[in-house]
Design an enzyme around this catalytic site. Sequence first.
Site, PDB file in Angstrom:
ATOM      1  N   HIS A  40       0.869  -1.182   0.090  1.00  0.00           N
ATOM      2  CA  HIS A  40       0.011  -0.197   0.009  1.00  0.00           C
ATOM      3  C   HIS A  40       1.054   1.434   0.074  1.00  0.00           C
ATOM      4  O   HIS A  40       1.761   1.592   1.004  1.00  0.00           O
ATOM      5  CB  HIS A  40      -0.956  -0.063   1.075  1.00  0.00           C
ATOM      6  CG  HIS A  40      -1.947   1.083   1.244  1.00  0.00           C
ATOM      7  ND1 HIS A  40      -1.834   1.873   2.518  1.00  0.00           N
ATOM      8  CD2 HIS A  40      -2.830   1.381   0.530  1.00  0.00           C
ATOM      9  CE1 HIS A  40      -3.088   2.774   2.372  1.00  0.00           C
ATOM     10  NE2 HIS A  40      -3.445   2.466   0.991  1.00  0.00           N
ATOM     11  N   HIS A  82      -1.053  11.085  -1.899  1.00  0.00           N
ATOM     12  CA  HIS A  82      -2.243  10.387  -1.250  1.00  0.00           C
ATOM     13  C   HIS A  82      -3.103  11.782  -0.856  1.00  0.00           C
ATOM     14  O   HIS A  82      -4.265  11.509  -1.544  1.00  0.00           O
ATOM     15  CB  HIS A  82      -2.244   9.516  -0.081  1.00  0.00           C
ATOM     16  CG  HIS A  82      -3.471   9.008   0.376  1.00  0.00           C
ATOM     17  ND1 HIS A  82      -4.340   9.962   1.440  1.00  0.00           N
ATOM     18  CD2 HIS A  82      -4.240   8.099   0.365  1.00  0.00           C
ATOM     19  CE1 HIS A  82      -5.083   8.940   1.802  1.00  0.00           C
ATOM     20  NE2 HIS A  82      -5.366   7.931   0.860  1.00  0.00           N
TER      21      HIS A  82
END
Length: 289
Positions: A40, A82
């Site tokens: 991730h 992100h």
Amino acid sequence: MHVRAVAVTTTALLGVALTAPLSHARADEAGDDGPTVVAHRGASGYAPENTLAAVDRAAELGIRWVENDVQRTRDGELVVLHDESLARTTDVEEVFPDRSPWKVKDFTAAEIARLDAGSWFGSEYAGARVPTLEQYVHRVEHNHQKLLLELKSPGLYPGIEQQTLKVLANEGWLDRRHVAGRLVVQSFDADSIRTVHDLKPAVKTGFLGTPAVSELPAYAEFADQINPSYGSLSMSYVSAVHAFTGPHGRPLEVLTWTVNDADTARRVAGYDVDGIITNKPDVVRYAVD
């Protein structure tokens, strides 16, 4: 997929690693019969997220799949980050103190390239930069890895789907070899994923979320994966998703996020998920092997 028992038995008998779509390419990422492990934002438990260092750390751990997030700068460059704001993972508040709230879309690529995206994580990563999408896919390719690419907040960036596909095409990521088993594009935005599918039907796509079972036939028209958070999962839901056939003629897959401990990894693996997205891929891989 879904000749799962046959595939596992054949692999065990012949000692041959399966190599095809994401859910089949498991021998080098988990056990032959276990879910694929996806790093991730790179191996973000061990290196600053979405940096090239995190990609490299995943490679050092032997993890083939990495996940990232793509946004767009004020002058139209695609970068890997992100948050909508640069504040959490860079030193933007120090470099540009008068530019609050420090949104990615309000900065040029050159301005973002000045920022330190590593020191917040640890001094050994001081000077790490926010990579462009081109830089990121170069590193993934160099490491012989595979990419689960998330379009982050696409509503903020009209046309980002076509632009992302153009970058991927320019970098050689839309050839048969990549689209067959090395690339998935996902988003929380169903319309965005439908757009990717319409623009490039060969590309595998994933929807981030947990749609009602009654809605799955509609999602199966444009998404190959349904990727929910682990807290929303049950064995019955995974089975329901697997019962539908996606746009490439294979049963829908389930990748779940973000699992960072062994007990949870074993639990969701028991639900027969196809992949586990994690900040700590070594922990999860060991748990599910």
